[in-house]
Design a protein around this motif. Structure first.
Motif, PDB file in Angstrom:
ATOM      1  N   GLY A  26     -19.915  -1.924 -19.287  1.00  0.00           N
ATOM      2  CA  GLY A  26     -19.450  -2.396 -20.593  1.00  0.00           C
ATOM      3  C   GLY A  26     -17.952  -2.632 -20.553  1.00  0.00           C
ATOM      4  N   PRO A  27     -17.370  -3.081 -21.675  1.00  0.00           N
ATOM      5  CA  PRO A  27     -15.941  -3.452 -21.676  1.00  0.00           C
ATOM      6  C   PRO A  27     -14.992  -2.321 -21.294  1.00  0.00           C
ATOM      7  N   ASP A  28     -15.386  -1.056 -21.569  1.00  0.00           N
ATOM      8  CA  ASP A  28     -14.500   0.075 -21.248  1.00  0.00           C
ATOM      9  C   ASP A  28     -15.028   0.882 -20.059  1.00  0.00           C
ATOM     10  N   GLU A  29     -15.901   0.260 -19.268  1.00  0.00           N
ATOM     11  CA  GLU A  29     -16.523   0.984 -18.152  1.00  0.00           C
ATOM     12  C   GLU A  29     -16.186   0.328 -16.814  1.00  0.00           C
ATOM     13  N   GLU A  65     -16.095  -1.278  -7.858  1.00  0.00           N
ATOM     14  CA  GLU A  65     -16.573  -2.616  -7.475  1.00  0.00           C
ATOM     15  C   GLU A  65     -16.447  -3.628  -8.601  1.00  0.00           C
ATOM     16  N   GLN A  66     -16.341  -3.145  -9.839  1.00  0.00           N
ATOM     17  CA  GLN A  66     -16.280  -4.063 -10.979  1.00  0.00           C
ATOM     18  C   GLN A  66     -15.654  -3.307 -12.149  1.00  0.00           C
ATOM     19  N   VAL A  67     -14.863  -3.995 -12.952  1.00  0.00           N
ATOM     20  CA  VAL A  67     -14.284  -3.334 -14.132  1.00  0.00           C
ATOM     21  C   VAL A  67     -14.599  -4.144 -15.382  1.00  0.00           C
ATOM     22  N   GLY A  68     -14.765  -3.446 -16.511  1.00  0.00           N
ATOM     23  CA  GLY A  68     -15.050  -4.096 -17.780  1.00  0.00           C
ATOM     24  C   GLY A  68     -13.836  -4.842 -18.313  1.00  0.00           C
ATOM     25  N   ALA A  69     -14.086  -5.695 -19.328  1.00  0.00           N
ATOM     26  CA  ALA A  69     -13.060  -6.624 -19.821  1.00  0.00           C
ATOM     27  C   ALA A  69     -11.826  -5.917 -20.364  1.00  0.00           C
ATOM     28  N   ARG A  70     -11.993  -4.729 -20.955  1.00  0.00           N
ATOM     29  CA  ARG A  70     -10.835  -4.060 -21.575  1.00  0.00           C
ATOM     30  C   ARG A  70     -10.165  -3.026 -20.674  1.00  0.00           C
ATOM     31  N   VAL A  71     -10.668  -2.895 -19.445  1.00  0.00           N
ATOM     32  CA  VAL A  71     -10.171  -1.810 -18.585  1.00  0.00           C
ATOM     33  C   VAL A  71      -8.801  -2.145 -18.008  1.00  0.00           C
ATOM     34  N   THR A  72      -7.895  -1.190 -18.155  1.00  0.00           N
ATOM     35  CA  THR A  72      -6.591  -1.280 -17.488  1.00  0.00           C
ATOM     36  C   THR A  72      -6.380   0.023 -16.724  1.00  0.00           C
ATOM     37  N   ARG A 112     -27.303   9.546 -22.642  1.00  0.00           N
ATOM     38  CA  ARG A 112     -27.074   8.155 -23.058  1.00  0.00           C
ATOM     39  C   ARG A 112     -25.597   7.978 -23.389  1.00  0.00           C
ATOM     40  N   ARG A 113     -25.212   6.721 -23.528  1.00  0.00           N
ATOM     41  CA  ARG A 113     -23.896   6.438 -24.095  1.00  0.00           C
ATOM     42  C   ARG A 113     -23.912   6.845 -25.572  1.00  0.00           C
ATOM     43  N   PRO A 114     -22.736   6.956 -26.193  1.00  0.00           N
ATOM     44  CA  PRO A 114     -22.709   7.316 -27.624  1.00  0.00           C
ATOM     45  C   PRO A 114     -23.522   6.359 -28.502  1.00  0.00           C
ATOM     46  N   ASP A 115     -23.681   5.099 -28.086  1.00  0.00           N
ATOM     47  CA  ASP A 115     -24.463   4.158 -28.911  1.00  0.00           C
ATOM     48  C   ASP A 115     -25.961   4.261 -28.648  1.00  0.00           C
ATOM     49  N   GLY A 116     -26.380   5.203 -27.811  1.00  0.00           N
ATOM     50  CA  GLY A 116     -27.810   5.426 -27.573  1.00  0.00           C
ATOM     51  C   GLY A 116     -28.367   4.669 -26.386  1.00  0.00           C
ATOM     52  N   SER A 117     -27.587   3.789 -25.797  1.00  0.00           N
ATOM     53  CA  SER A 117     -28.082   3.011 -24.654  1.00  0.00           C
ATOM     54  C   SER A 117     -27.888   3.791 -23.354  1.00  0.00           C
TER      55      SER A 117
END
Ligand SMILES: [Zn+2]
Ligand SMILES: [Zn+2]
Length: 360
Positions: A26-29, A65-72, A112-117
């Motif tokens: 996800g964006p922060d993962e 190997e991959q970073v989400g869109a918001r990761v810095t 799960r993640r906090p959103d249940g997924s």
């Protein structure tokens, strides 16, 4: 993507290696290819009641190997240690104490993640994961970016994983919380990986007397080899008397890694006035009990989770200490190929290895 994971099908069952599907981060993962992962007592404890099917494992290290869109702050190719998750927004996280995050259970133990997924699935059905920010008994992990810590590429990744939990728990209790004074005395109950990490940290902190107590003579030998000044076999007599011979005025600091009621009581009773007892292990006992008069002398008893560390600050420091030869915890490690996870678990349960690390 398809990954191979050690799946826990039901409580207490052996792990089975299976192909699972792992979603994109996800964006922060971030997506981490796991290099190695330690087997910790906490995995074995949670294997008894974690909602199944599930993937456990929480002492992973690997390569991003991959970073989400918001990761810095974390980039593709970075070598990382994985640590526990935290919300980053509550007063405890903001105060630099993420191990006591108000949402700690929700973000680490819900499966799960906090959103249940869940990032993990099998034939389209979710598989529980996200265990302590990772679920790293698997070839790949989707982890929250704030739970991974970049480490220098010169460091052997195979030793790095347990710094995020077991080694950090023992060392952090000493260096972050109990902070013994130079020349003081400290006793550690339980000379497993967590206990030995505490012993090494106590030596690094300048303690003059560092005693180890255990029922396993082999573990005491290792503890002494790595820096304990005294080894006390708890079956060789009353540990209180044996320890009183080492520190006649009582210890300044005691650390319990066993979670056993009788040991916890001893840990309090061997303290001197103003002595402090850190409770850092999960064990078989529900209770801790002692005569209330035994803490009147200014003694303190405190629980400590995960060495109360801020992983991004503490892990690199501990790895520097390791690189300087002053925290040689790698000597506790026995390596197993990932396929032999159940053999590694059996060796941990039998107390045959200080720290089992699975390699991929
Ligand atoms: Zn928080
Ligand atoms: Zn652990």
């Amino acid at each position: 993507m398809r990954i191979t994971a050690a799946v826990l099908e039901s409580a207490g069952a052996p792990f089975t290696l299976q192909q699972l599907d792992l979603a994109e981060p996800g964006p922060d993962e971030v997506l981490v290819r796991v290099d190695s992962v330690g087997v910790c007592g906490t995995d074995l404890e949670f294997a008894n009641f974690f909602p199944t099917p599930a993937v456990l494992g929480h002492e992973g290290s690997g390569v991003v190997e991959q970073v989400g869109a918001r990761v810095t702050g974390v980039a593709v190719g970075d070598h990382v240690a994985m640590s526990f998750a935290s919300c980053g927004e509550c007063p405890l996280c903001l105060g630099g104490n993420p191990a006591y995050c108000r949402r700690f259970d929700a973000v680490n133990f819900a499966g799960r993640r906090p959103d249940g997924s869940s990032a993990l699935s099998r034939d389209g059905a979710p598989v529980n994961g996200h265990f302590l920010g990772q679920s790293s008994f698997a070839t790949h992990v989707v982890a929250p970016a704030r739970a991974v810590v970049p480490v220098a590429k010169e460091i052997d990744l195979r030793v790095v994983g347990p710094f995020g939990c077991g080694f950090g728990t023992g060392a952090g209790a000493v260096l972050n919380v109990l902070r013994p004074e130079v020349g003081s005395s400290l006793v550690v109950f339980g000379a497993g990986a967590v206990g030995v990490a505490a012993i090494l940290a106590a030596r690094a902190a300048g303690c003059a007397v560092v005693a180890a107590v255990d029922v396993n003579a082999g573990k005491l030998d290792t503890a002494r080899l790595l820096g304990a000044t005294h080894g006390v076999h708890s079956a060789a007599g009353d540990p209180r008397e044996l320890l009183a011979a080492i520190a006649p005025h009582g210890f300044d600091v005691a650390i319990d890694t066993t979670g056993r009621e009788d040991v916890l009581r001893t840990a309090v009773e061997v303290l001197g006035p103003l002595g402090r007892c850190g409770v850092i292990g999960v064990g078989p006992s529900e209770r801790m009990s002692f005569d209330w008069r035994s803490i009147l002398n200014g003694r303190t008893v405190t629980g400590i989770i995960g060495g109360n560390s801020l992983p991004q600050v503490f892990l690199p420091r501990l790895l520097d200490l390791h690189a300087a030869g002053r925290f040689p915890v790698d000597r506790l490690i026995t390596y197993f190929p990932f396929e032999q996870i159940n053999e590694a678990v059996a060796a941990v349960r039998a107390g045959e290895v200080g720290k089992a690390v699975l390699t991929f």
